[in-house]
Design a protein around this motif. Structure first.
Motif, PDB file in Angstrom:
ATOM      1  N   PHE A 153     121.787 -19.752  97.644  1.00 31.23           N
ATOM      2  CA  PHE A 153     120.653 -18.997  98.407  1.00 31.23           C
ATOM      3  C   PHE A 153     121.832 -19.656 100.082  1.00 31.23           C
ATOM      4  CE2 PHE A 153     117.118 -20.133  96.263  1.00 31.23           C
ATOM      5  CZ  PHE A 153     116.541 -19.493  95.976  1.00 31.23           C
ATOM      6  N   GLU A 155     123.036 -17.370 103.421  1.00 29.08           N
ATOM      7  CA  GLU A 155     123.542 -16.198 104.943  1.00 29.08           C
ATOM      8  C   GLU A 155     122.063 -15.283 104.114  1.00 29.08           C
ATOM      9  OE1 GLU A 155     125.178 -15.514 108.131  1.00 29.08           O
ATOM     10  OE2 GLU A 155     125.715 -17.434 107.447  1.00 29.08           O
ATOM     11  N   ASN A 156     121.403 -15.421 103.756  1.00 26.37           N
ATOM     12  CA  ASN A 156     119.829 -14.497 103.753  1.00 26.37           C
ATOM     13  C   ASN A 156     118.861 -14.445 105.197  1.00 26.37           C
ATOM     14  OD1 ASN A 156     119.662 -14.015 100.668  1.00 26.37           O
ATOM     15  ND2 ASN A 156     120.819 -15.934 100.820  1.00 26.37           N
ATOM     16  N   ARG A 157     118.366 -13.211 105.455  1.00 27.10           N
ATOM     17  CA  ARG A 157     117.284 -12.785 106.050  1.00 27.10           C
ATOM     18  C   ARG A 157     115.918 -12.926 105.460  1.00 27.10           C
ATOM     19  NH1 ARG A 157     119.354 -13.134 110.798  1.00 27.10           N
ATOM     20  NH2 ARG A 157     121.260 -12.753 111.532  1.00 27.10           N
ATOM     21  N   ALA A 164     113.320 -18.936 102.450  1.00 30.01           N
ATOM     22  CA  ALA A 164     114.567 -17.763 101.303  1.00 30.01           C
ATOM     23  C   ALA A 164     114.098 -18.470 100.033  1.00 30.01           C
ATOM     24  CB  ALA A 164     115.745 -18.828 101.535  1.00 30.01           C
ATOM     25  N   ASN A 183     120.693 -20.544 106.514  1.00 30.23           N
ATOM     26  CA  ASN A 183     119.198 -18.949 105.651  1.00 30.23           C
ATOM     27  C   ASN A 183     118.507 -18.965 107.236  1.00 30.23           C
ATOM     28  OD1 ASN A 183     119.727 -17.649 102.833  1.00 30.23           O
ATOM     29  ND2 ASN A 183     119.788 -20.101 102.897  1.00 30.23           N
ATOM     30  N   THR A 185     115.815 -18.225 107.785  1.00 27.17           N
ATOM     31  CA  THR A 185     114.694 -18.147 107.734  1.00 27.17           C
ATOM     32  C   THR A 185     113.668 -18.988 107.966  1.00 27.17           C
ATOM     33  OG1 THR A 185     114.207 -19.583 105.442  1.00 27.17           O
ATOM     34  CG2 THR A 185     114.936 -16.903 105.095  1.00 27.17           C
ATOM     35  N   GLU A 188     113.156 -22.770 104.059  1.00 27.76           N
ATOM     36  CA  GLU A 188     114.299 -23.010 103.278  1.00 27.76           C
ATOM     37  C   GLU A 188     112.979 -22.276 101.747  1.00 27.76           C
ATOM     38  OE1 GLU A 188     117.073 -22.364 103.339  1.00 27.76           O
ATOM     39  OE2 GLU A 188     118.142 -23.591 105.512  1.00 27.76           O
TER      40      GLU A 188
END
Length: 195
Positions: A153, A155-157, A164, A183, A185, A188
């Motif tokens: 996972f 660089e997710n938002r 995440a 991430n 978020t 995690e």
């Protein structure tokens, strides 16, 4: 018409009691167009063994509405229906979910009627996805021995306190050897309900 009211692919298993569905080596590209249907890849009434392997899910922009808690799904597997026999296994492995807007992946069980399927989510890469309403990957109401391992996972938002990766009302789930990097978020991994 990529913005119409139909999913890109729909696999309806509602009336199946045995067999195996495999979707492998496909490139699902949303081409950065906004999808009104709110679901791009839809598995309805998950009742048989199913494998999604080595696919790419990228550049989908699903319409979301945080005010109404209206999700947009890139890939969703809904709860089993009354025809389910035994405990089917869903394997989601070696896929790439990248640069999507909306909830990239969710699997749902049926806690009320005690209908479930086992989820094995492994060696997937989730990169640069974002959701205004939820997490990047979710399992909901599914009480079999789910396995979440060896995923990346990056660089997710996500939204608010969601992680995440999130599990809601899910027992007997093992989450291990996953990598979470940068991430944006609330956390995690988020665990809630009877998990």
């Amino acid at each position: 018409d990529l913005t119409g009211d139909q999913p890109v692919i729909s696999d309806t298993q509602t009336y199946l009691t045995e067999g195996l569905h495999m979707i492998e080596d496909c490139d699902f590209d949303g081409q950065n167009q906004v999808y009104d249907c709110r679901i791009a890849v839809f598995v309805n009434g998950t009742c048989i063994n199913t494998v999604f392997r080595r696919n790419v899910f990228q550049h989908f922009k699903m319409r979301e509405d945080p005010a109404d808690n209206m999700f947009g799904y890139v890939f969703v597997m809904t709860k089993p229906v009354s025809t389910v026999v035994g405990q089917p296994q869903v394997t989601i492995a070696d896929n790439k979910f990248q640069a999507n807007q909306g909830l990239p992946w969710e699997c749902m069980g049926d806690a009320v009627n005690k209908r479930y399927y086992k989820v094995v989510f492994e060696r997937n890469t989730l990169t640069a996805n974002s959701s205004a309403c939820h997490s990047v990957a979710v399992i909901t109401d599914n009480h079999l021995s789910n396995i979440i391992r060896n995923n990346l996972f990056f660089e997710n938002r996500g939204s608010g306190s969601h992680g995440a990766f999130s599990i809601f009302n899910v027992s007997n789930t093992r989450i291990y050897h996953n990598t979470f990097v940068n991430n944006h978020t609330g956390r995690e991994v988020a665990v809630s309900g009877n998990s």
